[in-house]
Design a protein around this motif. Sequence first.
Motif, PDB file in Angstrom:
ATOM      1  N   VAL A   9      -0.220  -4.497  -4.368  1.00 36.34           N
ATOM      2  CA  VAL A   9       1.171  -4.640  -4.827  1.00 36.34           C
ATOM      3  C   VAL A   9       1.876  -5.719  -3.999  1.00 36.34           C
ATOM      4  CG1 VAL A   9       3.180  -3.329  -5.612  1.00 36.34           C
ATOM      5  CG2 VAL A   9       1.065  -2.130  -5.117  1.00 36.34           C
ATOM      6  N   PRO A  10       1.425  -6.962  -4.085  1.00 35.95           N
ATOM      7  CA  PRO A  10       2.044  -8.014  -3.271  1.00 35.95           C
ATOM      8  C   PRO A  10       3.173  -8.741  -4.000  1.00 35.95           C
ATOM      9  CG  PRO A  10       0.118  -8.899  -4.334  1.00 35.95           C
ATOM     10  CD  PRO A  10       0.227  -7.459  -4.794  1.00 35.95           C
ATOM     11  N   ASP A  11       4.032  -9.373  -3.218  1.00 37.33           N
ATOM     12  CA  ASP A  11       4.971 -10.383  -3.713  1.00 37.33           C
ATOM     13  C   ASP A  11       4.261 -11.728  -3.587  1.00 37.33           C
ATOM     14  OD1 ASP A  11       7.217 -11.754  -4.570  1.00 37.33           O
ATOM     15  OD2 ASP A  11       8.586 -10.843  -3.120  1.00 37.33           O
ATOM     16  N   LYS A  12       4.901 -12.781  -4.036  1.00 40.59           N
ATOM     17  CA  LYS A  12       4.317 -14.131  -3.948  1.00 40.59           C
ATOM     18  C   LYS A  12       4.200 -14.572  -2.496  1.00 40.59           C
ATOM     19  CE  LYS A  12       8.894 -16.171  -4.355  1.00 40.59           C
ATOM     20  NZ  LYS A  12       9.548 -14.844  -4.298  1.00 40.59           N
ATOM     21  N   PHE A  13       3.306 -15.519  -2.247  1.00 44.41           N
ATOM     22  CA  PHE A  13       3.254 -16.246  -0.983  1.00 44.41           C
ATOM     23  C   PHE A  13       3.950 -17.583  -1.262  1.00 44.41           C
ATOM     24  CE2 PHE A  13       0.926 -12.871   0.426  1.00 44.41           C
ATOM     25  CZ  PHE A  13       0.162 -13.061   1.566  1.00 44.41           C
ATOM     26  N   LYS A  14       5.222 -17.637  -0.944  1.00 47.47           N
ATOM     27  CA  LYS A  14       6.063 -18.767  -1.354  1.00 47.47           C
ATOM     28  C   LYS A  14       5.479 -20.095  -0.875  1.00 47.47           C
ATOM     29  CE  LYS A  14      10.952 -20.000  -1.642  1.00 47.47           C
ATOM     30  NZ  LYS A  14      12.325 -19.618  -1.250  1.00 47.47           N
ATOM     31  N   GLY A  15       5.448 -21.059  -1.787  1.00 47.77           N
ATOM     32  CA  GLY A  15       4.907 -22.373  -1.467  1.00 47.77           C
ATOM     33  C   GLY A  15       3.407 -22.447  -1.544  1.00 47.77           C
ATOM     34  N   LEU A  37     -16.087  -1.287  -6.126  1.00 52.30           N
ATOM     35  CA  LEU A  37     -14.841  -0.660  -5.671  1.00 52.30           C
ATOM     36  C   LEU A  37     -13.808  -0.673  -6.792  1.00 52.30           C
ATOM     37  CD1 LEU A  37     -13.121   0.452  -3.256  1.00 52.30           C
ATOM     38  CD2 LEU A  37     -12.403  -1.912  -2.872  1.00 52.30           C
ATOM     39  N   SER A  38     -13.077   0.419  -6.941  1.00 52.39           N
ATOM     40  CA  SER A  38     -11.994   0.513  -7.922  1.00 52.39           C
ATOM     41  C   SER A  38     -10.738  -0.145  -7.336  1.00 52.39           C
ATOM     42  CB  SER A  38     -11.712   1.978  -8.260  1.00 52.39           C
ATOM     43  OG  SER A  38     -10.594   2.089  -9.106  1.00 52.39           O
ATOM     44  N   VAL A  39     -10.290  -1.210  -7.999  1.00 57.50           N
ATOM     45  CA  VAL A  39      -9.118  -1.958  -7.531  1.00 57.50           C
ATOM     46  C   VAL A  39      -8.219  -2.245  -8.732  1.00 57.50           C
ATOM     47  CG1 VAL A  39      -8.270  -4.045  -6.366  1.00 57.50           C
ATOM     48  CG2 VAL A  39     -10.518  -3.112  -5.768  1.00 57.50           C
ATOM     49  N   SER A  40      -6.911  -2.059  -8.557  1.00 57.70           N
ATOM     50  CA  SER A  40      -5.958  -2.455  -9.588  1.00 57.70           C
ATOM     51  C   SER A  40      -4.803  -3.197  -8.928  1.00 57.70           C
ATOM     52  CB  SER A  40      -5.436  -1.245 -10.371  1.00 57.70           C
ATOM     53  OG  SER A  40      -4.757  -0.342  -9.519  1.00 57.70           O
ATOM     54  N   GLY A  41      -4.082  -3.982  -9.722  1.00 56.94           N
ATOM     55  CA  GLY A  41      -3.026  -4.810  -9.147  1.00 56.94           C
ATOM     56  C   GLY A  41      -1.724  -4.720  -9.909  1.00 56.94           C
ATOM     57  N   LEU A  42      -0.629  -4.714  -9.153  1.00 56.69           N
ATOM     58  CA  LEU A  42       0.727  -4.769  -9.707  1.00 56.69           C
ATOM     59  C   LEU A  42       1.491  -5.852  -8.952  1.00 56.69           C
ATOM     60  CD1 LEU A  42       1.847  -1.016  -9.984  1.00 56.69           C
ATOM     61  CD2 LEU A  42       1.221  -2.531 -11.855  1.00 56.69           C
ATOM     62  N   PRO A  43       1.480  -7.088  -9.420  1.00 61.82           N
ATOM     63  CA  PRO A  43       2.302  -8.104  -8.765  1.00 61.82           C
ATOM     64  C   PRO A  43       3.772  -7.696  -8.860  1.00 61.82           C
ATOM     65  CG  PRO A  43       0.796  -9.084 -10.365  1.00 61.82           C
ATOM     66  CD  PRO A  43       0.761  -7.611 -10.591  1.00 61.82           C
ATOM     67  N   VAL A  44       4.522  -7.895  -7.771  1.00 67.16           N
ATOM     68  CA  VAL A  44       5.932  -7.497  -7.777  1.00 67.16           C
ATOM     69  C   VAL A  44       6.793  -8.624  -7.220  1.00 67.16           C
ATOM     70  CG1 VAL A  44       5.459  -5.028  -7.618  1.00 67.16           C
ATOM     71  CG2 VAL A  44       5.733  -6.358  -5.516  1.00 67.16           C
ATOM     72  N   ALA A  45       8.093  -8.382  -7.212  1.00 69.10           N
ATOM     73  CA  ALA A  45       9.071  -9.315  -6.661  1.00 69.10           C
ATOM     74  C   ALA A  45      10.277  -8.490  -6.250  1.00 69.10           C
ATOM     75  CB  ALA A  45       9.454 -10.377  -7.693  1.00 69.10           C
ATOM     76  N   ASN A  46      11.252  -9.145  -5.641  1.00 70.53           N
ATOM     77  CA  ASN A  46      12.424  -8.404  -5.167  1.00 70.53           C
ATOM     78  C   ASN A  46      13.682  -8.734  -5.960  1.00 70.53           C
ATOM     79  OD1 ASN A  46      13.013 -10.960  -4.292  1.00 70.53           O
ATOM     80  ND2 ASN A  46      12.789 -10.509  -2.115  1.00 70.53           N
ATOM     81  N   GLY A  47      13.506  -9.270  -7.165  1.00 68.36           N
ATOM     82  CA  GLY A  47      14.647  -9.642  -7.990  1.00 68.36           C
ATOM     83  C   GLY A  47      14.870 -11.138  -8.042  1.00 68.36           C
ATOM     84  N   LEU A 285       0.486   4.993  -8.109  1.00 70.15           N
ATOM     85  CA  LEU A 285       0.276   5.538  -6.765  1.00 70.15           C
ATOM     86  C   LEU A 285      -0.422   6.890  -6.788  1.00 70.15           C
ATOM     87  CD1 LEU A 285       3.628   4.539  -5.031  1.00 70.15           C
ATOM     88  CD2 LEU A 285       1.345   3.823  -4.331  1.00 70.15           C
ATOM     89  N   ARG A 286      -0.269   7.622  -7.866  1.00 70.66           N
ATOM     90  CA  ARG A 286      -0.917   8.939  -7.940  1.00 70.66           C
ATOM     91  C   ARG A 286      -2.437   8.833  -7.925  1.00 70.66           C
ATOM     92  NH1 ARG A 286       3.832  10.293 -11.044  1.00 70.66           N
ATOM     93  NH2 ARG A 286       2.929   9.579 -13.022  1.00 70.66           N
ATOM     94  N   ALA A 287      -2.969   7.666  -8.289  1.00 68.35           N
ATOM     95  CA  ALA A 287      -4.426   7.484  -8.301  1.00 68.35           C
ATOM     96  C   ALA A 287      -4.929   6.685  -7.106  1.00 68.35           C
ATOM     97  CB  ALA A 287      -4.839   6.779  -9.592  1.00 68.35           C
ATOM     98  N   ALA A 288      -4.021   6.206  -6.249  1.00 64.98           N
ATOM     99  CA  ALA A 288      -4.410   5.304  -5.165  1.00 64.98           C
ATOM    100  C   ALA A 288      -4.763   6.051  -3.890  1.00 64.98           C
ATOM    101  CB  ALA A 288      -3.283   4.312  -4.886  1.00 64.98           C
ATOM    102  N   THR A 289      -5.743   5.506  -3.168  1.00 62.84           N
ATOM    103  CA  THR A 289      -6.059   6.025  -1.834  1.00 62.84           C
ATOM    104  C   THR A 289      -5.634   5.042  -0.748  1.00 62.84           C
ATOM    105  OG1 THR A 289      -8.298   5.107  -2.067  1.00 62.84           O
ATOM    106  CG2 THR A 289      -7.991   7.435  -2.614  1.00 62.84           C
ATOM    107  N   LEU A 290      -5.368   3.797  -1.133  1.00 59.99           N
ATOM    108  CA  LEU A 290      -4.913   2.778  -0.199  1.00 59.99           C
ATOM    109  C   LEU A 290      -4.085   1.753  -0.968  1.00 59.99           C
ATOM    110  CD1 LEU A 290      -5.112   1.557   2.738  1.00 59.99           C
ATOM    111  CD2 LEU A 290      -7.012   0.173   1.869  1.00 59.99           C
ATOM    112  N   VAL A 291      -2.983   1.327  -0.354  1.00 57.99           N
ATOM    113  CA  VAL A 291      -2.123   0.293  -0.942  1.00 57.99           C
ATOM    114  C   VAL A 291      -2.136  -0.926  -0.032  1.00 57.99           C
ATOM    115  CG1 VAL A 291       0.271  -0.358  -1.463  1.00 57.99           C
ATOM    116  CG2 VAL A 291      -0.611   1.864  -2.199  1.00 57.99           C
ATOM    117  N   VAL A 292      -2.240  -2.103  -0.635  1.00 52.96           N
ATOM    118  CA  VAL A 292      -2.109  -3.359   0.110  1.00 52.96           C
ATOM    119  C   VAL A 292      -0.941  -4.126  -0.498  1.00 52.96           C
ATOM    120  CG1 VAL A 292      -3.202  -5.505   0.848  1.00 52.96           C
ATOM    121  CG2 VAL A 292      -4.593  -3.434   0.554  1.00 52.96           C
ATOM    122  N   THR A 293       0.039  -4.457   0.331  1.00 57.21           N
ATOM    123  CA  THR A 293       1.197  -5.218  -0.109  1.00 57.21           C
ATOM    124  C   THR A 293       1.373  -6.416   0.812  1.00 57.21           C
ATOM    125  OG1 THR A 293       3.562  -5.092  -0.674  1.00 57.21           O
ATOM    126  CG2 THR A 293       2.841  -3.879   1.279  1.00 57.21           C
TER     127      THR A 293
END
Length: 388
Positions: A9-15, A37-47, A285-293
Amino acid sequence: MPAPHVLLVPDKFKGSLGAAEVVRHLAAGLRRARPGLSVSGLPVANGGEGTVDALVHCGFRRRVVTVGGPTGRAVRACYAQRGSTAVVELAQSSGLGLLPGHVPAPLTASSRGAGEVVRKALDTGARTVVLGLGGSACTDGGAGLLGALGARFTDAGGRVIPDGGAALRDLADVDLSGLDPRLAATEFVLATDVDAPLSGPGGAAAMYGPQKGAGPEDIGVLEAGLGRLLEVLTRTVGPGVVRLAVLPGAGAAGGSGFGALVGLGARCRPGVDVVLDAVGIDRELRAATLVVTGEDSLDRQTLHGKAPLGVARRAGLHGVPVIAVCGRLSLTRDQLAAAGFRAGYTLAGLEPDPERSIAAAAPLLRAMGRLIAHEHLPDPASPTARAR
């Protein structure tokens, strides 16, 4: 022991890389180290910048429109829509990156284009509009935004004043009676991580004017314009405007937050929370065992509402451990732990040269994914893992 599932669940790496690209490269590294490995992604931002892209990745429809940019020159802007909900990212129409020739225009840049996008969203049936505030080129108190929706800002001679923060010094009257009638039946939510008030030392002009090219004299001009806007709106709308001017977020996007609070009846929410709800993170999140942001920099600003902190708080409610990745890290281990992060990884730790680190962010993130897998995910082929 259930098979591990990693939620990215990361935000962008600006630039350097957009949030979706960060997901792709981290996932590749994780799977390289742990095949299957089971991996899924949710790109996010802060508005701010990247919000529309994050939501499109998660199922919203991208709509492209032509509107006036920060200096009035036509630009192509995107907004995201799903059903009757539209997400309008102000930076798409009134952002710093849209200035012709990248020449700053702190005194004349306007938020008008954002209002034009809102009007087009209403035309397509939007009845809930999320305004993502961030990355703006303007400091006009949202006058342009409201002007595009039918408000009139006039001088002592009854003439409509020009766009931009400097022109607000000549403001004599505001007429909101011409606002688009559809606005009354529309819910507006302001999504921002900026908690600044409209004016003062920590306000829109003084705090954020310099990054828009405003020098000390320009800041004085912009501050005077915002003060005049507040004065006239207090006289024409009522004394409650003063309370709105000091709310956290009123100073977001050059005071566009204030304009939306007064003219659109908007309410403020932390931008990352709005985005996390929209992408359905609680279900994931109900299915996750680890989050990387993560994002390009983890620093003191991160602790004041940036996307990684919002992700860590939401994951904490579900009892899921969180790891942070970033380009640069200036938080201590104790600060990371207090914010809810189990560990922090930085590209600078793999490539100390900043320019090379930015240029090689993709392979470095893949290497970081492998490192995280080795240090935080058991190898199913190891005797220890089989014993579990």
